[in-house]
Design a protein around this motif. Sequence first.
Motif, PDB file in Angstrom:
ATOM      1  N   PRO A   1       1.018  -4.885 -13.388  1.00  0.00           N
ATOM      2  CA  PRO A   1       1.388  -3.460 -13.404  1.00  0.00           C
ATOM      3  C   PRO A   1       0.624  -2.641 -12.360  1.00  0.00           C
ATOM      4  N   ILE A   2      -0.670  -2.931 -12.182  1.00  0.00           N
ATOM      5  CA  ILE A   2      -1.450  -2.143 -11.220  1.00  0.00           C
ATOM      6  C   ILE A   2      -0.962  -2.395  -9.798  1.00  0.00           C
ATOM      7  N   ASP A   3      -0.475  -3.614  -9.514  1.00  0.00           N
ATOM      8  CA  ASP A   3       0.064  -3.906  -8.188  1.00  0.00           C
ATOM      9  C   ASP A   3       1.348  -3.122  -7.941  1.00  0.00           C
ATOM     10  N   LEU A   4       2.163  -2.951  -8.980  1.00  0.00           N
ATOM     11  CA  LEU A   4       3.384  -2.155  -8.849  1.00  0.00           C
ATOM     12  C   LEU A   4       3.064  -0.698  -8.531  1.00  0.00           C
ATOM     13  N   ILE A   5       2.036  -0.164  -9.179  1.00  0.00           N
ATOM     14  CA  ILE A   5       1.639   1.226  -8.930  1.00  0.00           C
ATOM     15  C   ILE A   5       1.112   1.373  -7.504  1.00  0.00           C
ATOM     16  N   LEU A   6       0.279   0.427  -7.098  1.00  0.00           N
ATOM     17  CA  LEU A   6      -0.291   0.481  -5.745  1.00  0.00           C
ATOM     18  C   LEU A   6       0.795   0.346  -4.685  1.00  0.00           C
ATOM     19  N   LYS A   7       1.836  -0.413  -4.982  1.00  0.00           N
ATOM     20  CA  LYS A   7       2.943  -0.549  -4.027  1.00  0.00           C
ATOM     21  C   LYS A   7       3.622   0.795  -3.792  1.00  0.00           C
ATOM     22  N   HIS A   8       3.832   1.558  -4.846  1.00  0.00           N
ATOM     23  CA  HIS A   8       4.427   2.895  -4.700  1.00  0.00           C
ATOM     24  C   HIS A   8       3.475   3.831  -3.952  1.00  0.00           C
ATOM     25  N   LEU A   9       2.174   3.696  -4.200  1.00  0.00           N
ATOM     26  CA  LEU A   9       1.195   4.516  -3.482  1.00  0.00           C
ATOM     27  C   LEU A   9       1.248   4.227  -1.988  1.00  0.00           C
ATOM     28  N   LEU A  10       1.369   2.965  -1.615  1.00  0.00           N
ATOM     29  CA  LEU A  10       1.419   2.580  -0.201  1.00  0.00           C
ATOM     30  C   LEU A  10       2.686   3.095   0.473  1.00  0.00           C
TER      31      LEU A  10
END
Length: 314
Positions: free
Chosen positions: A42-51
């Motif tokens: 889940p944290i990788d999904l959030i970071l992907k949107h941040l990027l």
Amino acid sequence: MPSKDLAIGIMFLLQTVIGIHGNFSLLYYYFFLHHMESRMKPIDLILKHLLIANSLVILTNGLSRTMVAFGLKYLFNELICKLNWFMLRVGRAMSISTMCFLSFFQNITLSPMNSCWNNLKIKDSKYIDFSMSLCWLLHLGLNCIFPLYVLHALGNSESKNITRKRHLGICSVVDYGTTMGSVYIALVVSPEISFIMLTVWASGSMILVLYRHKAQVKHIYSSKVSSRSPESRATKSILLLVSTFVSFYTISSIFNIYTALFYNLSWWLMSISDLTSVCFPMISPFLIMSQNSSISVFQFVWIRNTKSSIIKNI
């Protein structure tokens, strides 16, 4: 070309190149991870949107200001100005919202079983994608009104009757006085500051939870390795990313308030404001890399394999 334009142009160019390299490298890593694995954390999904949001800010603000500084303003027409301003607003809003969402997600994840947050723990990553997609749609809708007031800075037949404009690099904004400035502060700047304050609160709560947990398990770690405990590393990671986010976006929001309320802004003030707004999108991917050893290993292997394939082809 004036020396001040050259200096600012070089600074924007460096920000753009470094920021695009960092964000696109991490995006490549996450897309590779998604391709190799059936599910992402889940944290990788959030970071992907941040990027993705960071990349929008850099490509709209950093790249456009670089082109203006090097005398390429004539490549922009009014349609491109409107689109550029719209994507900049959406990217900036999503960057701030995603950092707030990330802080609350980490806070809920680290909360103890008897905490009031326990029922809100997200156990399926599909809810992350749904929440972030909803956030994108919300910001796309909220920011669609602002391009209506954007004009091309060089002027055209449609904007000859506009008597008062604010020049913002490649674009100008129709100035309706303090009323428009107040509306801009209420709809844009105030939510940004609210999200920043919520991020600070969530991160502070996280650090407090980690500190209490570290105190409870202190007897497990020896004094020699206590500074390298998981709690210490997590706390440093949170502090590093959030302090950078809060510092740059708070300064940028203050500049936005000043821009909305005052007329005849100096060239230096506008340049510093735009430079500050790109700082966090540029730095954040490298902060994420520095706290994630698996990304560093992935990059090392990818670079080594790339070099090997180049040597074989020679």
